[in-house]
Design an enzyme around this catalytic site. Structure first.
Site, PDB file in Angstrom:
ATOM      1  N   LYS A  78       0.834  -0.902   0.065  1.00  0.00           N
ATOM      2  CA  LYS A  78      -0.228  -0.256  -0.013  1.00  0.00           C
ATOM      3  C   LYS A  78       1.220   1.706  -0.133  1.00  0.00           C
ATOM      4  CE  LYS A  78      -4.135  -2.693   2.404  1.00  0.00           C
ATOM      5  NZ  LYS A  78      -4.711  -2.600   2.741  1.00  0.00           N
TER       6      LYS A  78
ATOM      7  N   ASP B  31     -11.588   2.660   3.434  1.00  0.00           N
ATOM      8  CA  ASP B  31     -11.718   1.595   3.506  1.00  0.00           C
ATOM      9  C   ASP B  31     -13.525   1.277   2.893  1.00  0.00           C
ATOM     10  OD1 ASP B  31      -9.709  -0.903   3.821  1.00  0.00           O
ATOM     11  OD2 ASP B  31      -9.195  -0.419   5.803  1.00  0.00           O
TER      12      ASP B  31
ATOM     13  N   GLN C 283      -5.369  -1.827   9.604  1.00  0.00           N
ATOM     14  CA  GLN C 283      -4.901  -2.806   8.567  1.00  0.00           C
ATOM     15  C   GLN C 283      -5.701  -4.269   9.297  1.00  0.00           C
ATOM     16  OE1 GLN C 283      -3.755  -3.571   5.195  1.00  0.00           O
ATOM     17  NE2 GLN C 283      -3.910  -5.491   5.498  1.00  0.00           N
TER      18      GLN C 283
HETATM   19  N1  GUN Z   1      -7.121  -7.151   5.218  1.00  0.00           N
HETATM   20  C1  GUN Z   1      -7.489  -7.993   4.084  1.00  0.00           C
HETATM   21  N2  GUN Z   1      -8.390  -6.938   3.561  1.00  0.00           N
HETATM   22  C2  GUN Z   1      -8.557  -5.542   3.765  1.00  0.00           C
HETATM   23  C3  GUN Z   1      -8.639  -4.018   2.925  1.00  0.00           C
HETATM   24  O1  GUN Z   1      -9.153  -4.580   2.337  1.00  0.00           O
HETATM   25  N3  GUN Z   1      -8.215  -3.584   4.821  1.00  0.00           N
HETATM   26  C4  GUN Z   1      -7.825  -3.469   5.593  1.00  0.00           C
HETATM   27  N4  GUN Z   1      -7.563  -2.318   6.115  1.00  0.00           N
HETATM   28  N5  GUN Z   1      -7.658  -4.661   5.765  1.00  0.00           N
HETATM   29  C5  GUN Z   1      -7.515  -5.622   5.454  1.00  0.00           C
END
Ligand code: GUN
Length: 285
Positions: A53, A120, A97
Site C-alpha cells: 500500500k 476502506d 489493517q
Molecule cells: N485486510 C484484508 N483486506 C483488507 C482491506 O481491504 N482493508 C484493510 N484495512 N484490511 C484488510
C-alpha cells in the site's frame, strides 16, 4: 477457452489515472493527499499488504504515514492513535489493517474513523450509502471486482450474478454493487443448499470463500464471467477459490490468482484516498 482478465494491467491503469488526479489536486489546493496506515502486530501477510500500500501511494504521489504498533498494544493505545489521526487536519484517509490482534476490539477501533476519512469504506455510514445506492466511499476489493467485470464490456443489465461468500468486506458489498448495475443477485454462503445448482446458473460468478479450488468446472455455466477473490496459501504457493485450469475451458472470462483481484484492491484504495481528500476540500473540512 476463457479470456484472462489482467488485474495487474487494469490496476496499473487505475493507478495512472489516480496519479494524474493527485497531481492536479496538489497544483490546485497546494497540499498533499495524505493517507495514514495503522498496522498492529506482526502478521506476515498484513506486513506485506501494508508495504504494498505504501509503495502504491508513492507511485501515485500520495503521502503515506505509517504507524506500527506492537502485538500486545492496549485497546487504549490503539484508540488514542486513531483519534489523533481523526483530529489531524492534514490526514485525508485512515486505514487500520485487518485483522487486528484478537485481544483488541476491532469494531470499536474502526467505529472511531469518521466516514469522510474511511478509505476502506467499512463504516456504517458508507455501508448505508452503498445500500441506498448513494455516493460514498466504496470498499476497495468490491470496487476493484466491479472494475474487472466492467472491463469485459459485457452488458450487465438483467444478468444473474451469484456471489459465494457473505463477508462485510467482499460478499455483501459486491452484491449491492451488482444489484446497482441491475443484475439479479444471489448470495450463497456456508449454509446454502444445492450450491452447485445455483452457481451453475451464474452469468457472473464471484467466489470469496477462501477454499482452494472449491469452484470446479461442473459448478460453472458455459461462457460465464468468473471472478476469483480467494487468496489461499497452499504447499504449492498461492491458489484461488476456483479450479482455474478446468474452469478457464468453460468460462468466457476469468480472473487469475495471483494477478486478478489482488492488485485491484490497492489501486482502488489509492482512488478512495484521492476522493476523500477532494471531498474534504469541497466540503471545507
Ligand atoms: N485486510 C484484508 N483486506 C483488507 C482491506 O481491504 N482493508 C484493510 N484495512 N484490511 C484488510
Amino acid at each position: 477457452m476463457a479470456e484472462i482478465i489482467d488485474g495487474k494491467a487494469i490496476s496499473l491503469k487505475v493507478k495512472e489515472e489516480v496519479k494524474e488526479k493527485v497531481l492536479s489536486f496538489k497544483e490546485k489546493y497546494k497540499r498533499d493527499v495524505t493517507l495514514a496506515v495503522v498496522l498492529v502486530g506482526e502478521d506476515p501477510a498484513s506486513k506485506i499488504y501494508v508495504a504494498n500500500k505504501m509503495k502504491a501511494a508513492e507511485f501515485v504521489g500520495i503521502k503515506s504515514l505509517s504507524f506500527t504498533l506492537p502485538t500486545f498494544s492496549s485497546q487504549q493505545n490503539v484508540e488514542t492513535l486513531v483519534k489523533s489521526l481523526v483530529a489531524d487536519k492534514s490526514v485525508d484517509g485512515i486505514l487500520v489493517q485487518l485483522p487486528l490482534p484478537k485481544t483488541l476490539d476491532s469494531d470499536k477501533i474502526l467505529s472511531l474513523i469518521p466516514a469522510e476519512k474511511d478509505v476502506d469504506g467499512f463504516s456504517a455510514e458508507n455501508t448505508g450509502n452503498l445500500a441506498l445506492f448513494k455516493d460514498g466511499t466504496a470498499p476497495c476489493t468490491p470496487a476493484g471486482i466491479m472494475r474487472l467485470i466492467k472491463s469485459t464490456g459485457v452488458e450487465l443489465i438483467g444478468k444473474h450474478a451469484v456471489i459465494v461468500g457473505r463477508s462485510n468486506i467482499v460478499g455483501k458489498p459486491v452484491a449491492l454493487m451488482l444489484l446497482k448495475e441491475d443484475c439479479t443477485v444471489t448470495v450463497c454462503h456456508s449454509k446454502t443448499r444445492n450450491l452447485k445448482e445455483i452457481t451453475a446458473q451464474a452469468d457472473i460468478l464471484v467466489s470469496a470463500i477462501g477454499k482452494p479450488k472449491f469452484i470446479t468446472e461442473d459448478m460453472v455455466k458455459e461462457n460465464a464471467i468468473v471472478v476469483d477473490v480467494g487468496i489461499n496459501r497452499t504447499d504449492k504457493g498461492l491458489c484461488g477459490d476456483v479450479d482455474f485450469d478446468a474452469v478457464k475451458e468453460k468460462a468466457a472470462f476469468i480472473t487469475p490468482v495471483p494477478g486478478g483481484v489482488g492488485p485491484m484492491t490497492i489501486a482502488m484504495l489509492m482512488s478512495n484516498a484521492y476522493f476523500c481528500a477532494l471531498r474534504r476540500e469541497l466540503r471545507g473540512i
